[in-house]
Design an enzyme around this catalytic site. Structure first.
Site, PDB file in Angstrom:
ATOM      1  N   LYS A 117      14.298   0.071 -16.924  1.00  0.00           N
ATOM      2  CA  LYS A 117      14.042  -1.235 -17.322  1.00  0.00           C
ATOM      3  C   LYS A 117      14.286  -1.709 -18.763  1.00  0.00           C
ATOM      4  CE  LYS A 117      10.875  -1.576 -13.574  1.00  0.00           C
ATOM      5  NZ  LYS A 117       9.786  -1.957 -12.922  1.00  0.00           N
ATOM      6  N   ASP A 153       9.548  -8.706 -11.439  1.00  0.00           N
ATOM      7  CA  ASP A 153       8.349  -7.924 -11.387  1.00  0.00           C
ATOM      8  C   ASP A 153       6.890  -8.883 -11.297  1.00  0.00           C
ATOM      9  OD1 ASP A 153       8.993  -5.195 -10.624  1.00  0.00           O
ATOM     10  OD2 ASP A 153       8.942  -4.752 -12.612  1.00  0.00           O
TER      11      ASP A 153
HETATM   12  P1  NAP Z   1       4.421   3.609 -18.290  1.00  0.00           P
HETATM   13  O1  NAP Z   1       5.255   2.660 -18.883  1.00  0.00           O
HETATM   14  O2  NAP Z   1       4.891   4.937 -18.242  1.00  0.00           O
HETATM   15  O3  NAP Z   1       2.933   3.358 -18.771  1.00  0.00           O
HETATM   16  C1  NAP Z   1       1.719   3.873 -18.282  1.00  0.00           C
HETATM   17  C2  NAP Z   1       0.686   3.530 -18.565  1.00  0.00           C
HETATM   18  O4  NAP Z   1      -0.467   3.999 -17.774  1.00  0.00           O
HETATM   19  C3  NAP Z   1       0.306   3.439 -19.798  1.00  0.00           C
HETATM   20  O5  NAP Z   1      -0.510   2.410 -20.133  1.00  0.00           O
HETATM   21  C4  NAP Z   1      -0.508   4.925 -20.067  1.00  0.00           C
HETATM   22  O6  NAP Z   1      -1.713   4.680 -20.991  1.00  0.00           O
HETATM   23  C5  NAP Z   1      -1.284   4.729 -18.699  1.00  0.00           C
HETATM   24  N1  NAP Z   1      -1.799   6.015 -18.056  1.00  0.00           N
HETATM   25  C6  NAP Z   1      -0.786   6.846 -17.747  1.00  0.00           C
HETATM   26  N2  NAP Z   1      -1.962   7.970 -17.431  1.00  0.00           N
HETATM   27  C7  NAP Z   1      -3.189   7.556 -17.557  1.00  0.00           C
HETATM   28  C8  NAP Z   1      -4.272   8.181 -17.245  1.00  0.00           C
HETATM   29  N3  NAP Z   1      -4.438   9.249 -16.616  1.00  0.00           N
HETATM   30  N4  NAP Z   1      -5.575   7.505 -17.534  1.00  0.00           N
HETATM   31  C9  NAP Z   1      -5.451   6.231 -18.216  1.00  0.00           C
HETATM   32  N5  NAP Z   1      -4.187   5.579 -18.373  1.00  0.00           N
HETATM   33  C10 NAP Z   1      -3.221   6.489 -17.754  1.00  0.00           C
HETATM   34  O7  NAP Z   1       4.555   3.325 -16.740  1.00  0.00           O
HETATM   35  P2  NAP Z   1       4.609   1.662 -16.164  1.00  0.00           P
HETATM   36  O8  NAP Z   1       6.118   1.538 -15.583  1.00  0.00           O
HETATM   37  O9  NAP Z   1       4.059   0.731 -17.017  1.00  0.00           O
HETATM   38  O10 NAP Z   1       4.027   1.954 -14.584  1.00  0.00           O
HETATM   39  C11 NAP Z   1       2.670   1.943 -14.431  1.00  0.00           C
HETATM   40  C12 NAP Z   1       2.141   2.009 -13.126  1.00  0.00           C
HETATM   41  O11 NAP Z   1       2.558   0.723 -12.427  1.00  0.00           O
HETATM   42  C13 NAP Z   1       2.943   3.058 -12.379  1.00  0.00           C
HETATM   43  O12 NAP Z   1       1.933   3.834 -11.402  1.00  0.00           O
HETATM   44  C14 NAP Z   1       3.957   2.428 -11.509  1.00  0.00           C
HETATM   45  O13 NAP Z   1       4.122   3.180 -10.169  1.00  0.00           O
HETATM   46  C15 NAP Z   1       3.272   1.175 -11.202  1.00  0.00           C
HETATM   47  N6  NAP Z   1       4.189   0.156 -10.776  1.00  0.00           N
HETATM   48  C16 NAP Z   1       4.159  -0.626  -9.710  1.00  0.00           C
HETATM   49  C17 NAP Z   1       4.946  -1.687  -9.353  1.00  0.00           C
HETATM   50  C18 NAP Z   1       5.114  -2.281  -8.000  1.00  0.00           C
HETATM   51  O14 NAP Z   1       6.037  -2.918  -7.555  1.00  0.00           O
HETATM   52  N7  NAP Z   1       4.045  -2.106  -7.195  1.00  0.00           N
HETATM   53  C19 NAP Z   1       6.146  -1.939 -10.201  1.00  0.00           C
HETATM   54  C20 NAP Z   1       5.981  -1.394 -11.600  1.00  0.00           C
HETATM   55  C21 NAP Z   1       5.050  -0.436 -11.858  1.00  0.00           C
HETATM   56  P3  NAP Z   1      -1.346   5.515 -22.379  1.00  0.00           P
HETATM   57  O15 NAP Z   1      -0.846   4.406 -23.415  1.00  0.00           O
HETATM   58  O16 NAP Z   1      -2.603   5.887 -22.923  1.00  0.00           O
HETATM   59  O17 NAP Z   1      -0.206   6.621 -22.306  1.00  0.00           O
END
Ligand code: NAP
Length: 332
Positions: A117, A153
């Protein structure tokens, strides 16, 4: 799995005689399996093609969701009988080359998921103004100039919160968990919809700071705060919508991204995770009697908005919901 090996080749005849093998029909398995750039280089499918690009991508239920909507649209308008949606595994360093190739092969539209993205943002011809502050695009539409990028999104999130929690972001305090790509999009959506205040918590302070530095131009006069999820501050607002945009909850072993019992009573909890359907956070919300919903509705509405951009037609959201729900159950 290569496209050439799974496609159904059909001999086609014209009034001028045999015109040679043409790819007219596709087995359903051709969109259930992840394709590669090798398949793309051999692409000669007739009709309108769409695809989602990610790495990894095999888990994606977007093809099931979009092809169900296209099948429904085809019953109303025969043009859509020739539209199909595929999934491609594209490593991040291959994305620029892939975008050129998908354009050459005349794909009408693309969805982008992890990790594309943000990378795509600097490799497209035009950006929808609403996607600019997010710095990330999840939907590309082919134009004569090249790819035009959108971010659906935010629309998916606000529509889902309205649908599942019956809450508007406007004039509502929001407690947002996370500082990654999804949190960035959610923060911009909350601020653009004029939430009454935005409180962002993230495990890693550095990542939280990087997000907070970028948001003030979007926030304007809306109060914006960061905090440590292990130490929620005293001034947090009651009746907030809590949005989980972290990956915490994807695995059974993950700890709660925040302890809801340590917050003033929220008005609802939205977890962007949809697989598993009930994370520990959602289980805690339900045990506290809070309205709660998982991210499936967001996935459906961001997809519906993308399909609307590509087709210009009213999208059968119910067909997408049914297909997504079935696809997830099949995988469970
Ligand atoms: P990303 O850019 O990799 O960001 C991950 C985030 O999660 C960061 O803030 C990270 O914190 C935090 N994190 C990861 N593991 C953690 C843990 N064990 N405990 C606490 N915080 C943790 O991922 P993203 O693209 O933002 O996606 C995040 C989530 O949203 C995913 O689960 C994804 O599947 C979901 N999502 C869903 C949709 C939908 O349509 N429903 C759309 C987009 C995303 P740090 O900064 O500390 O590493």
């Amino acid at each position: 799995m290569h496209f050439a090996s799974i496609i159904t080749k059909t001999l086609a005849f014209t009034s001028a005689g045999r015109s040679g093998p043409r790819y007219l029909a596709l087995m359903p398995s051709s969109w259930e399996n992840a394709l590669t750039l090798i398949d793309l280089s051999e692409w000669s499918r007739e009709g309108i093609s769409l695809a989602v690009l990610g790495h990894p991508i095999q888990h994606s239920i977007s093809p099931a969701m979009h092809n169900a909507a296209l099948a429904k649209l085809a019953t109303l308008d025969a043009r859509f009988a020739r539209w199909s949606y595929f999934k491609f595994d594209v490593p991040p360093d291959e994305l620029p080359r892939a975008l050129t190739l998908f354009r050459e092969k005349q794909f009408r539209g693309l969805n982008l998921t992890v990790p594309h993205k943000v990378i795509a943002f600097s490799h497209i011809a035009e950006t929808d103004p609403a996607a600019e502050p997010v710095g990330a695009v999840n939907t590309l539409s082919l134009t004569p100039n090249g790819w035009r990028g959108y971010n659906t999104d935010g629309y998916g999130l606000s529509t889902a919160i309205k649908e599942t929690l019956n809450r508007e972001l406007t004039d509502t305090p929001v407690i947002l968990l996370g500082a990654g790509g999804a949190a960035r999009g959610a923060a911009v959506e909350c601020l653009q919809r004029k939430c009454s205040s935005l409180w962002i918590a993230n495990r890693t302070q550095l990542n939280l700071d990087a997000l907070l530095i970028d948001l003030p131009p979007v926030a304007g006069a809306t109060p914006l705060h960061g905090f440590d999820p292990q130490n929620p501050p005293a001034g947090l607002p009651p009746d907030a919508i809590v949005i989980n945009a972290t990956s915490a909850g994807l695995r059974d072993t993950d700890a709660l991204p925040i302890d809801l019992a340590r917050l003033p009573k929220p008005s609802g909890v939205y977890d962007m995770i949809y697989n598993p359907p009930e994370t520990k956070l959602l289980a805690q919300a339900r045990s506290l009697g809070l309205p709660a919903a998982n991210g499936l509705s967001m996935l459906i509405h961001q997809g519906a908005r993308a399909l609307e951009i590509w087709t210009g037609a009213p999208v059968p959201v119910d067909a997408m919901r049914e297909a997504a729900t079935t696809a997830l159950k099949t995988r469970a």
